[in-house]
Write a protein that holds these residues in place. Structure first.
Motif, PDB file in Angstrom:
ATOM      1  N   LEU A 116       0.765  -1.745  -0.198  1.00  0.00           N
ATOM      2  CA  LEU A 116       0.033  -0.046   0.128  1.00  0.00           C
ATOM      3  C   LEU A 116       0.528   1.372  -0.257  1.00  0.00           C
ATOM      4  N   ARG A 117       1.244   0.895   0.977  1.00  0.00           N
ATOM      5  CA  ARG A 117       2.936   2.767   0.611  1.00  0.00           C
ATOM      6  C   ARG A 117       3.690   2.465  -0.498  1.00  0.00           C
ATOM      7  N   SER A 118       3.972   1.746  -1.206  1.00  0.00           N
ATOM      8  CA  SER A 118       4.406   1.948  -2.224  1.00  0.00           C
ATOM      9  C   SER A 118       3.943   2.150  -3.602  1.00  0.00           C
ATOM     10  N   SER A 119       1.996   2.012  -3.605  1.00  0.00           N
ATOM     11  CA  SER A 119       1.357   2.194  -4.803  1.00  0.00           C
ATOM     12  C   SER A 119       0.713   3.352  -4.350  1.00  0.00           C
ATOM     13  N   LEU A 120       0.567   4.104  -2.943  1.00  0.00           N
ATOM     14  CA  LEU A 120       0.137   5.377  -2.795  1.00  0.00           C
ATOM     15  C   LEU A 120       1.471   6.546  -3.007  1.00  0.00           C
ATOM     16  N   PHE A 121       2.762   6.056  -2.205  1.00  0.00           N
ATOM     17  CA  PHE A 121       4.104   7.216  -2.536  1.00  0.00           C
ATOM     18  C   PHE A 121       3.261   7.049  -3.970  1.00  0.00           C
ATOM     19  N   ALA A 122       3.503   6.255  -4.980  1.00  0.00           N
ATOM     20  CA  ALA A 122       3.728   5.982  -6.473  1.00  0.00           C
ATOM     21  C   ALA A 122       2.714   7.682  -7.013  1.00  0.00           C
ATOM     22  N   ARG A 123       1.346   7.059  -6.253  1.00  0.00           N
ATOM     23  CA  ARG A 123       0.059   8.103  -6.610  1.00  0.00           C
ATOM     24  C   ARG A 123       0.865   9.406  -6.896  1.00  0.00           C
ATOM     25  N   ALA A 124       1.540  10.151  -5.232  1.00  0.00           N
ATOM     26  CA  ALA A 124       1.643  11.577  -5.130  1.00  0.00           C
ATOM     27  C   ALA A 124       3.319  11.546  -5.994  1.00  0.00           C
ATOM     28  N   LEU A 125       3.265  10.592  -6.504  1.00  0.00           N
ATOM     29  CA  LEU A 125       5.215  11.175  -7.022  1.00  0.00           C
ATOM     30  C   LEU A 125       4.419  12.380  -8.558  1.00  0.00           C
ATOM     31  N   THR A 126       3.168  11.549  -8.697  1.00  0.00           N
ATOM     32  CA  THR A 126       2.897  11.439 -10.310  1.00  0.00           C
ATOM     33  C   THR A 126       2.016  13.207  -9.868  1.00  0.00           C
ATOM     34  N   GLY A 127       1.660  13.594  -8.699  1.00  0.00           N
ATOM     35  CA  GLY A 127       1.061  14.663  -8.426  1.00  0.00           C
ATOM     36  C   GLY A 127      -0.135  14.641  -7.669  1.00  0.00           C
ATOM     37  N   GLU A 128      -0.561  12.969  -7.235  1.00  0.00           N
ATOM     38  CA  GLU A 128      -2.090  13.088  -6.680  1.00  0.00           C
ATOM     39  C   GLU A 128      -1.466  13.668  -5.342  1.00  0.00           C
ATOM     40  N   ARG A 129      -2.895  14.358  -4.401  1.00  0.00           N
ATOM     41  CA  ARG A 129      -3.017  15.000  -3.074  1.00  0.00           C
ATOM     42  C   ARG A 129      -3.840  14.628  -3.315  1.00  0.00           C
ATOM     43  N   PHE A 130      -3.437  14.254  -1.518  1.00  0.00           N
ATOM     44  CA  PHE A 130      -3.934  13.604   0.073  1.00  0.00           C
ATOM     45  C   PHE A 130      -4.468  14.088   0.954  1.00  0.00           C
ATOM     46  N   ALA A 131      -5.421  13.839   1.427  1.00  0.00           N
ATOM     47  CA  ALA A 131      -6.711  15.258   2.476  1.00  0.00           C
ATOM     48  C   ALA A 131      -7.195  13.725   3.079  1.00  0.00           C
ATOM     49  N   GLY A 132      -7.267  14.472   4.604  1.00  0.00           N
ATOM     50  CA  GLY A 132      -7.631  13.292   5.915  1.00  0.00           C
ATOM     51  C   GLY A 132      -9.349  13.461   6.228  1.00  0.00           C
ATOM     52  N   ALA A 133     -10.000  12.764   6.926  1.00  0.00           N
ATOM     53  CA  ALA A 133     -11.563  13.085   6.977  1.00  0.00           C
ATOM     54  C   ALA A 133     -11.458  12.051   7.907  1.00  0.00           C
ATOM     55  N   TYR A 134     -12.475  13.142   9.467  1.00  0.00           N
ATOM     56  CA  TYR A 134     -13.480  11.892  10.066  1.00  0.00           C
ATOM     57  C   TYR A 134     -14.473  11.297  10.419  1.00  0.00           C
ATOM     58  N   PHE A 135     -15.329  10.532  10.067  1.00  0.00           N
ATOM     59  CA  PHE A 135     -16.080  10.015  10.222  1.00  0.00           C
ATOM     60  C   PHE A 135     -16.711  10.002  11.627  1.00  0.00           C
ATOM     61  N   ALA A 136     -17.452  10.883  12.428  1.00  0.00           N
ATOM     62  CA  ALA A 136     -18.087  10.870  14.264  1.00  0.00           C
ATOM     63  C   ALA A 136     -18.851   9.172  13.770  1.00  0.00           C
ATOM     64  N   GLU A 137     -20.113   9.236  12.603  1.00  0.00           N
ATOM     65  CA  GLU A 137     -20.621   8.678  13.412  1.00  0.00           C
ATOM     66  C   GLU A 137     -20.393   6.933  14.061  1.00  0.00           C
ATOM     67  N   PRO A 138     -21.167   6.432  14.406  1.00  0.00           N
ATOM     68  CA  PRO A 138     -20.983   5.491  15.629  1.00  0.00           C
ATOM     69  C   PRO A 138     -21.255   3.772  14.347  1.00  0.00           C
ATOM     70  N   ASP A 139     -21.928   3.837  13.275  1.00  0.00           N
ATOM     71  CA  ASP A 139     -21.585   3.027  12.384  1.00  0.00           C
ATOM     72  C   ASP A 139     -21.440   3.298  11.256  1.00  0.00           C
ATOM     73  N   ALA A 140     -20.179   4.317  10.830  1.00  0.00           N
ATOM     74  CA  ALA A 140     -19.929   4.522   9.182  1.00  0.00           C
ATOM     75  C   ALA A 140     -19.158   3.543   9.231  1.00  0.00           C
ATOM     76  N   VAL A 141     -18.392   3.015   9.877  1.00  0.00           N
ATOM     77  CA  VAL A 141     -17.678   1.800   8.800  1.00  0.00           C
ATOM     78  C   VAL A 141     -17.821   1.084   9.382  1.00  0.00           C
ATOM     79  N   ALA A 142     -18.204  -0.413   8.666  1.00  0.00           N
ATOM     80  CA  ALA A 142     -18.966  -1.706   9.122  1.00  0.00           C
ATOM     81  C   ALA A 142     -17.852  -2.415   7.826  1.00  0.00           C
ATOM     82  N   SER A 143     -17.690  -4.033   8.602  1.00  0.00           N
ATOM     83  CA  SER A 143     -17.442  -4.564   7.708  1.00  0.00           C
ATOM     84  C   SER A 143     -18.196  -5.464   6.880  1.00  0.00           C
ATOM     85  N   ALA A 144     -17.368  -5.842   5.521  1.00  0.00           N
ATOM     86  CA  ALA A 144     -18.696  -6.005   3.821  1.00  0.00           C
ATOM     87  C   ALA A 144     -18.001  -6.745   3.526  1.00  0.00           C
TER      88      ALA A 144
END
Length: 373
Positions: A116-144
């Motif tokens: 995953l590190r190699s994949s995302l760093f390769a994206r960043a090297l091409t100029g793609e940008r990253f940002a962080g987000a937070y989901f406060a709702e307790p059921d926002a993430v569920a196993s699928a």
């Protein structure tokens, strides 16, 4: 506002590869000068700096923290803080997007697995940008199945309008995960709902996810224990943006005859810059060590730089009108944007519990020094 933003065209020229720290500084200064030319107009009319962010990406500056083993430069953290400060002097909203981008890249460096590190760093090297987000709702993430499903609304956050990738954390039973999602992931919408008095063009927005699927190999764990390297670099980069705001204000005082008062502001700003540099050096050491003690030292130093730089930005912005008089008060000059930017950016200060922590750390350092002696 509450309108769904139009996804920005991601077709960009191949990003430049920066070869040295000297080149990185030179590029940052050139871009900051260009960004400053229309920064006031962008603030007044809330013209979002898509073109400026693309210039930043194409310049190679957004990839300077990537390690050499992934074809990056990996600049020192003191220099990184200065790069963010230089960009902030030109446009603090652009710099805030850059600081949050670097935060995610550090998160990837420390927490992601090799693939995953190699994949995302390769994206960043091409100029793609990253940002962080937070989901406060307790059921926002569920196993699928073999992955996860994301549903709900994130809390509003800067830089989301300009990001190609989102690093998403949540507040539920799967809260130890970071989910990495591309902008075009099915079921994602980015809502332009920024409504603040400052940092008006920092890309603040909310993510709405409608059952968006995330594969397990696009996740990492969150940073533990606390404070972490990610916490430390977050504080350092925040300090860089505030330092740039203070310098931008100071530049507008060059013609003022009240040199003694201005000199006091210069001392305050230089003290903040020294703390950024010192914290950067401590962070360099902590990044290559497994010692939690060194991580804590870097975190407290970076947090001290953040607090000091934020105070310097606000103090300098407050003084601008007193030291410049009527010349600074004209609507056309829009110099009040510096105060507004300093005020909004300074909201992200350490909680009161931080001061107890830094006091304990300080006295612990003294005791250890006495024992070692």
């Amino acid at each position: 506002m509450g309108t769904v933003s139009q996804f920005h065209n991601r077709q960009r020229p191949v990003a430049h590869r920066i070869e040295s720290e000297e080149e990185a500084i030179a590029i940052a200064r050139r871009l900051a000068t260009a960004f400053a030319q229309q920064a006031s107009e962008r603030d007044i009319n809330r013209i979002l700096p898509y073109a400026e962010l693309d210039q930043l990406s194409q310049s190679g500056l957004t990839a300077v923290t990537i390690p050499p083993e992934h074809e990056g430069l990996d600049v020192s953290n003191a220099l990184l803080g200065e790069i963010v400060a230089i960009i902030a002097e030109g446009d603090s909203s652009v710099a805030e997007c850059l600081e949050l981008h670097f935060r995610v890249l550090e998160q990837v460096r420390i927490l992601a697995d090799d693939e995953l590190r190699s994949s995302l760093f390769a994206r960043a090297l091409t100029g793609e940008r990253f940002a962080g987000a937070y989901f406060a709702e307790p059921d926002a993430v569920a196993s699928a199945g073999s992955g996860y499903r994301l549903t709900g609304r994130s809390t509003p956050a800067p830089a989301l309008l300009f990001a190609d990738w989102f690093a998403i954390t949540s507040n539920n039973e799967i809260q130890n995960l970071v989910l990495y999602l591309p902008l075009e992931a099915e079921g994602l919408r980015i809502i332009d709902d920024w409504d603040g008095l400052g940092q008006r063009t920092n890309g603040g927005a909310t993510i709405i996810a409608d059952g968006t699927l995330v594969s397990a190999d696009a996740t990492s764990t969150v940073a533990t224990p606390s404070p972490s390297i990610v916490d430390a670099i977050t504080a350092l980069l925040h300090a860089g943006t505030s330092l740039g705001i203070a310098r931008a204000v100071l530049a507008n005082l060059a013609a003022s005859p009240r040199l003694a008062e201005i000199g006091k502001l210069v001392v305050t700003i230089e003290a903040a810059a020294a703390l950024v540099e010192s914290a950067g050096r401590k962070l360099d050491v902590a990044q290559v060590s497994s010692s939690q003690k060194l991580v804590e030292s870097a975190f407290y130093a970076a947090s001290a730089a953040q607090i000091t730089a934020s105070s310097a930005a606000l103090e300098t912005a407050n003084a601008l009108f007193a030291l410049s008089g009527d010349d600074a008060a004209g609507i056309g000059r829009n110099l009040d944007r510096h105060w507004r930017n300093a005020r909004i950016h300074g909201l992200a200060q350490p909680a009161n519990g931080f001061y107890s922590g830094i006091a304990g750390h300080y006295f612990s350092e003294i005791r250890n020094s006495s024992t070692d002696g």
